[in-house]
Scaffold this motif. Structure first.
Motif, PDB file in Angstrom:
ATOM      1  N   THR A  37       0.829  -1.204   0.000  1.00 55.42           N
ATOM      2  CA  THR A  37       0.000   0.000   0.000  1.00 55.42           C
ATOM      3  C   THR A  37       0.862   1.252   0.000  1.00 55.42           C
ATOM      4  O   THR A  37       0.576   2.213  -0.727  1.00 55.42           O
ATOM      5  N   THR A  38       1.918   1.255   0.778  1.00 54.23           N
ATOM      6  CA  THR A  38       2.827   2.406   0.827  1.00 54.23           C
ATOM      7  C   THR A  38       3.420   2.673  -0.547  1.00 54.23           C
ATOM      8  O   THR A  38       3.494   3.822  -0.998  1.00 54.23           O
ATOM      9  N   PHE A  39       3.816   1.603  -1.238  1.00 53.65           N
ATOM     10  CA  PHE A  39       4.397   1.780  -2.573  1.00 53.65           C
ATOM     11  C   PHE A  39       3.345   2.271  -3.570  1.00 53.65           C
ATOM     12  O   PHE A  39       3.631   3.139  -4.403  1.00 53.65           O
ATOM     13  N   ILE A  40       2.142   1.743  -3.482  1.00 52.46           N
ATOM     14  CA  ILE A  40       1.073   2.194  -4.373  1.00 52.46           C
ATOM     15  C   ILE A  40       0.767   3.668  -4.136  1.00 52.46           C
ATOM     16  O   ILE A  40       0.562   4.434  -5.091  1.00 52.46           O
ATOM     17  N   LYS A  41       0.756   4.096  -2.883  1.00 51.28           N
ATOM     18  CA  LYS A  41       0.545   5.516  -2.580  1.00 51.28           C
ATOM     19  C   LYS A  41       1.601   6.371  -3.266  1.00 51.28           C
ATOM     20  O   LYS A  41       1.304   7.435  -3.814  1.00 51.28           O
ATOM     21  N   GLN A  42       2.861   5.898  -3.248  1.00 56.34           N
ATOM     22  CA  GLN A  42       3.933   6.660  -3.890  1.00 56.34           C
ATOM     23  C   GLN A  42       3.782   6.647  -5.409  1.00 56.34           C
ATOM     24  O   GLN A  42       4.039   7.656  -6.071  1.00 56.34           O
ATOM     25  N   LEU A  43       3.362   5.527  -5.976  1.00 60.36           N
ATOM     26  CA  LEU A  43       3.106   5.485  -7.423  1.00 60.36           C
ATOM     27  C   LEU A  43       2.021   6.494  -7.798  1.00 60.36           C
ATOM     28  O   LEU A  43       2.143   7.195  -8.804  1.00 60.36           O
ATOM     29  N   CYS A  44       0.974   6.565  -6.991  1.00 58.47           N
ATOM     30  CA  CYS A  44      -0.104   7.536  -7.250  1.00 58.47           C
ATOM     31  C   CYS A  44       0.460   8.954  -7.240  1.00 58.47           C
ATOM     32  O   CYS A  44       0.170   9.759  -8.136  1.00 58.47           O
ATOM     33  N   LYS A  45       1.264   9.251  -6.245  1.00 59.43           N
ATOM     34  CA  LYS A  45       1.875  10.581  -6.154  1.00 59.43           C
ATOM     35  C   LYS A  45       2.764  10.854  -7.363  1.00 59.43           C
ATOM     36  O   LYS A  45       2.720  11.941  -7.943  1.00 59.43           O
ATOM     37  N   THR A  46       3.545   9.861  -7.768  1.00 55.87           N
ATOM     38  CA  THR A  46       4.428  10.006  -8.934  1.00 55.87           C
ATOM     39  C   THR A  46       3.620  10.276 -10.203  1.00 55.87           C
ATOM     40  O   THR A  46       4.044  11.052 -11.060  1.00 55.87           O
ATOM     41  N   LEU A  47       2.456   9.647 -10.315  1.00 56.15           N
ATOM     42  CA  LEU A  47       1.594   9.848 -11.483  1.00 56.15           C
ATOM     43  C   LEU A  47       0.871  11.185 -11.462  1.00 56.15           C
ATOM     44  O   LEU A  47       0.299  11.594 -12.462  1.00 56.15           O
ATOM     45  N   GLY A  48       0.867  11.867 -10.302  1.00 57.91           N
ATOM     46  CA  GLY A  48       0.239  13.174 -10.228  1.00 57.91           C
ATOM     47  C   GLY A  48      -1.049  13.228  -9.438  1.00 57.91           C
ATOM     48  O   GLY A  48      -1.815  14.182  -9.568  1.00 57.91           O
ATOM     49  N   VAL A  49      -1.304  12.215  -8.618  1.00 58.72           N
ATOM     50  CA  VAL A  49      -2.462  12.268  -7.726  1.00 58.72           C
ATOM     51  C   VAL A  49      -2.102  13.208  -6.584  1.00 58.72           C
ATOM     52  O   VAL A  49      -1.082  13.024  -5.926  1.00 58.72           O
ATOM     53  N   THR A  50      -2.935  14.220  -6.363  1.00 62.95           N
ATOM     54  CA  THR A  50      -2.641  15.196  -5.309  1.00 62.95           C
ATOM     55  C   THR A  50      -3.510  15.013  -4.070  1.00 62.95           C
ATOM     56  O   THR A  50      -3.172  15.503  -3.008  1.00 62.95           O
ATOM     57  N   GLU A  51      -4.621  14.296  -4.209  1.00 59.21           N
ATOM     58  CA  GLU A  51      -5.489  14.072  -3.055  1.00 59.21           C
ATOM     59  C   GLU A  51      -4.895  12.992  -2.149  1.00 59.21           C
ATOM     60  O   GLU A  51      -4.016  12.232  -2.563  1.00 59.21           O
ATOM     61  N   ALA A  52      -5.380  12.918  -0.936  1.00 61.41           N
ATOM     62  CA  ALA A  52      -4.919  11.892   0.009  1.00 61.41           C
ATOM     63  C   ALA A  52      -5.319  10.514  -0.509  1.00 61.41           C
ATOM     64  O   ALA A  52      -6.427  10.325  -1.019  1.00 61.41           O
ATOM     65  N   THR A  53      -4.413   9.572  -0.403  1.00 59.51           N
ATOM     66  CA  THR A  53      -4.685   8.196  -0.816  1.00 59.51           C
ATOM     67  C   THR A  53      -4.719   7.312   0.421  1.00 59.51           C
ATOM     68  O   THR A  53      -4.082   7.601   1.425  1.00 59.51           O
ATOM     69  N   SER A  54      -5.486   6.233   0.330  1.00 64.90           N
ATOM     70  CA  SER A  54      -5.589   5.314   1.461  1.00 64.90           C
ATOM     71  C   SER A  54      -5.872   3.912   0.948  1.00 64.90           C
ATOM     72  O   SER A  54      -6.207   3.720  -0.220  1.00 64.90           O
ATOM     73  N   SER A  55      -5.754   2.951   1.831  1.00 63.26           N
ATOM     74  CA  SER A  55      -6.014   1.564   1.466  1.00 63.26           C
ATOM     75  C   SER A  55      -7.511   1.340   1.281  1.00 63.26           C
ATOM     76  O   SER A  55      -8.311   1.741   2.121  1.00 63.26           O
ATOM     77  N   PRO A  56      -7.895   0.668   0.198  1.00 62.74           N
ATOM     78  CA  PRO A  56      -9.319   0.376  -0.024  1.00 62.74           C
ATOM     79  C   PRO A  56      -9.745  -0.963   0.584  1.00 62.74           C
ATOM     80  O   PRO A  56     -10.560  -1.677   0.020  1.00 62.74           O
ATOM     81  N   THR A  57      -9.191  -1.322   1.724  1.00 62.88           N
ATOM     82  CA  THR A  57      -9.478  -2.621   2.321  1.00 62.88           C
ATOM     83  C   THR A  57     -10.974  -2.866   2.487  1.00 62.88           C
ATOM     84  O   THR A  57     -11.458  -3.957   2.213  1.00 62.88           O
ATOM     85  N   PHE A  58     -11.720  -1.860   2.907  1.00 64.45           N
ATOM     86  CA  PHE A  58     -13.148  -2.068   3.148  1.00 64.45           C
ATOM     87  C   PHE A  58     -14.005  -1.692   1.951  1.00 64.45           C
ATOM     88  O   PHE A  58     -15.054  -2.283   1.727  1.00 64.45           O
ATOM     89  N   SER A  59     -13.562  -0.731   1.158  1.00 68.45           N
ATOM     90  CA  SER A  59     -14.345  -0.318  -0.014  1.00 68.45           C
ATOM     91  C   SER A  59     -14.008  -1.153  -1.250  1.00 68.45           C
ATOM     92  O   SER A  59     -14.713  -1.082  -2.242  1.00 68.45           O
ATOM     93  N   LEU A  60     -12.942  -1.918  -1.214  1.00 71.66           N
ATOM     94  CA  LEU A  60     -12.406  -2.747  -2.298  1.00 71.66           C
ATOM     95  C   LEU A  60     -11.711  -1.946  -3.391  1.00 71.66           C
ATOM     96  O   LEU A  60     -10.762  -2.418  -3.991  1.00 71.66           O
TER      97      LEU A  60
END
Length: 135
Positions: A37-60
């Motif tokens: 999850t930590t790495f995916i959050k960083q990939l999102c940031k690298t791609l240009g996601v500016t909003e807060a990211t979190s694990s979708p464990t419950f929302s899938l």
């Protein structure tokens, strides 16, 4: 490609992975706590996601938009009991959308994964560094 890194180097590693032009459907393997999850959050940031990211464990699935209007989907299928649950949520629409799809616990939907995908495996080494393998 194999990369050994410490957590303070994660931004550079994410940039290397995106620059290597992986398939947009990416499966993330590793033990609980390996840093998927930590790495995916960083990939999102690298791609240009500016909003807060979190694990979708419950929302899938969580959906994010990048600064250049790309869509990124982050899935966590840890809690899935049957593949039909993923089908019921329309997983095929996501996986074949042409958008980024980062998937944790993909083994729970193994028969639904597109043939064209990249696999990232993260392993925690004895010194606390991570070994990342991508194919």
């Amino acid at each position: 490609m194999e990369i050994t890194f410490s957590l303070n180097e994660i931004d550079n590693v994410a940039e290397l992975i995106i620059a290597s032009r992986p398939n947009k459907v990416m499966l993330f393997n590793g033990e609980m706590g390996a840093g998927k999850t930590t790495f995916i959050k960083q990939l999102c940031k690298t791609l240009g996601v500016t909003e807060a990211t979190s694990s979708p464990t419950f929302s899938l699935v969580n959906e994010y938009e990048t600064t250049d209007n790309q869509i990124v989907y982050h899935f966590d299928f840890y809690r899935l009991k049957k593949e039909t649950e993923a089908l019921d949520m329309g997983v095929d629409d996501y996986l074949y959308s042409g958008n980024w799809c980062f998937i944790e616990w993909a083994e729970n939907i193994a028969s639904l994964i597109p043939e064209s995908h990249s696999t990232v495996t993260i392993e925690v080494l004895e010194d606390g560094k991570r070994l990342l393998k991508i194919d």
